[in-house]
Write an enzyme that holds these catalytic residues in place. Sequence first.
Site, PDB file in Angstrom:
ATOM      1  N   GLU A 170       0.834  -1.206   0.000  1.00 44.06           N
ATOM      2  CA  GLU A 170       0.000   0.000   0.000  1.00 44.06           C
ATOM      3  C   GLU A 170       0.869   1.256   0.000  1.00 44.06           C
ATOM      4  O   GLU A 170       0.562   2.243  -0.680  1.00 44.06           O
ATOM      5  CB  GLU A 170      -0.937   0.001   1.210  1.00 44.06           C
ATOM      6  N   GLU A 184       1.847   6.437  -7.062  1.00 40.89           N
ATOM      7  CA  GLU A 184       0.810   7.382  -7.479  1.00 40.89           C
ATOM      8  C   GLU A 184       1.294   8.820  -7.332  1.00 40.89           C
ATOM      9  O   GLU A 184       1.045   9.661  -8.207  1.00 40.89           O
ATOM     10  CB  GLU A 184      -0.462   7.160  -6.667  1.00 40.89           C
TER      11      GLU A 184
END
Length: 150
Positions: A66, A73
């Site tokens: 994660e 991102e």
Amino acid sequence: MRLLRNPMNGFKYAVEGVVHVFRTQRHMRFHFLTMVLVLVFSLLLRLRREEVIVLLFTISLVLVAEMFNTAIEAVVDLVTQTYHPLAKFAKDIAAGAVLITSINALAVAFLLFPGGARLLRLSKDVKLQTPDWPTVVAVTFLLLGIMVLM
């Protein structure tokens, strides 16, 4: 570029990264909540040390995936503000890594938690009936669906 004049600065920056991803990423908060629940459940079921080590390793994989997803991102968003197929591809691959580690975590949970006499002993201790496998599978997929939609 940050200078590492104090050897503890690297640790401080790493903690800042964990805190930032926890504060800004809803999925990370979900993973942390799940981690706490799984570890409490492992205490209730009195898992052996080796089983807890497997759980901790599995949980770490999900959290790290994660965090890498969030970092990828951020870098993609830094590089391009407009839509680009390669940017989407990079983000989708990073999200796919989180999905794979999450599915792996569910598989580990299936292997460690429901089986054996442990669940029967717990259910007798708290006077619950052991759920049947179709119910366990349905609830697991429901939770997975909720996680994906968050």
